[in-house]
Structure formats: structure tokens, C-alpha cells
Scaffold this active site. Structure first.
Site, short mmCIF file in Angstrom:
data_model
loop_
_atom_site.label_atom_id
_atom_site.label_comp_id
_atom_site.label_asym_id
_atom_site.label_seq_id
_atom_site.Cartn_x
_atom_site.Cartn_y
_atom_site.Cartn_z
N TYR A 1 6.62 -22.02 -12.99
CA TYR A 1 7.76 -21.09 -12.94
C TYR A 1 8.55 -21.43 -11.67
O TYR A 1 8.42 -20.77 -10.64
CB TYR A 1 7.23 -19.65 -12.91
N SER B 1 0.82 -1.22 0.00
CA SER B 1 0.00 0.00 0.00
C SER B 1 0.85 1.26 0.00
O SER B 1 0.42 2.30 -0.48
CB SER B 1 -0.96 0.01 1.20
N ASN C 1 2.06 -4.49 -14.52
CA ASN C 1 1.05 -5.49 -14.87
C ASN C 1 -0.06 -5.55 -13.83
O ASN C 1 -0.82 -6.51 -13.80
CB ASN C 1 1.69 -6.87 -15.08
N ASP D 1 2.61 -18.97 -11.63
CA ASP D 1 2.05 -20.29 -11.38
C ASP D 1 3.15 -21.29 -11.04
O ASP D 1 4.33 -20.97 -11.05
CB ASP D 1 1.18 -20.77 -12.55
#
Length: 143
Positions: free
Chosen positions: A84, A63, A75, A81
Site C-alpha cells: 500500500y 490512549s 477495525n 503492508d
């Protein structure tokens, strides 16, 4: 559940739950980074993690990241996942600088959480959803 982790540097703190009170885990810059306004960079996070089959990690900014460093995660939310998971699959944070900034080794810049993959489902086309209409935009129904 146990996660196997490889550290690429000994200059960052080991991963742990945030202050022992959250199920999110902070990730830290693994190198010093100097960015000019408008620069893009993949910031190495110093870890590779072998996630269990059927799980993924969601990597998001902290934050305070924008306020402290003037960077946006380009992105929005990074999804890593379980495929990787190699020795050279270091996690990175893709960032865009909105002002000149410096990030130092071990600065907390993002966080992650582990989720189970979504269960498979099918779509069924209908003419009516049989639910109240809220106005079509967000919770207020107004733009």
C-alpha cells in the site's frame, strides 16, 4: 532505515516520534470531521508512506482518543503492508462514533509503529503441549 513519505496537506504537523520518548508515531486528522452518534467515517490521516519490503505498520488509537473524541477504531488495529505505497494510498482511520463529536485538522487521533513481518513457521499437531495449564481464560483463569 529511511521511510519515504508523501503529505497530502500542509495543515498537519510532520511525523515524528512521540515527544522524542517513544517508538510510536502520532497520526493526525487531515480534515475537520463532524460525527453524530452512530456515524462511521474513514478519517484521512494526510500521509502515504512507502514501507520497506518485509515491513508493516500497525495503526491503533491513542490512549486518549476515546476519552477526547468518543470514537472507536472500527477495525481495532489497522495493518498497512508495504504493498500500500502508491501516490494515492493515503492512510485512513476507520472510526465509529459513540457520541456526537468534532475532530479538527491536526488533532492527534491515532498512532503507528513499524514491525517486521512475522517469520514463516509450520504447525505441528500434538496430543499434549507439556506445559502447565493456566485455566484456559486470560491470566486469572477466571471469567
Amino acid at each position: 532505515m529511511e521511510l519515504r513519505i508523501k503529505y497530502f496537506t500542509d495543515k498537519i504537523e510532520k511525523l515524528r516520534f512521540i515527544d522524542g520518548k517513544s517508538d510510536w508515531i502520532d497520526l493526525r486528522a487531515a480534515e475537520d470531521v463532524v460525527l453524530k452518534k452512530g456515524d462511521f467515517k474513514l478519517i484521512p490521516l494526510g500521509v502515504a508512506i512507502a514501507l520497506p519490503q518485509g515491513y508493516e505498520a500497525h495503526v491503533v488509537p491513542r490512549s486518549s482518543t476515546f476519552k477526547n473524541f468518543g470514537i472507536l477504531q472500527s477495525n481495532s488495529c489497522g495493518i498497512i503492508d508495504e504493498s500500500y505505497c502508491g501516490d494515492n494510498d493515503q492512510w485512513m482511520m476507520p472510526v465509529f462514533a459513540v457520541r456526537d463529536t468534532e475532530i479538527h485538522v491536526n488533532d492527534r487521533i491515532c498512532q503507528f509503529r513499524i514491525f517486521k513481518h512475522q517469520e514463516a513457521f509450520t504447525f505441528t499437531e500434538v496430543d499434549h503441549l507439556d506445559a502447565p495449564d493456566r485455566g484456559g481464560f486470560g491470566s486469572s483463569g477466571r471469567s
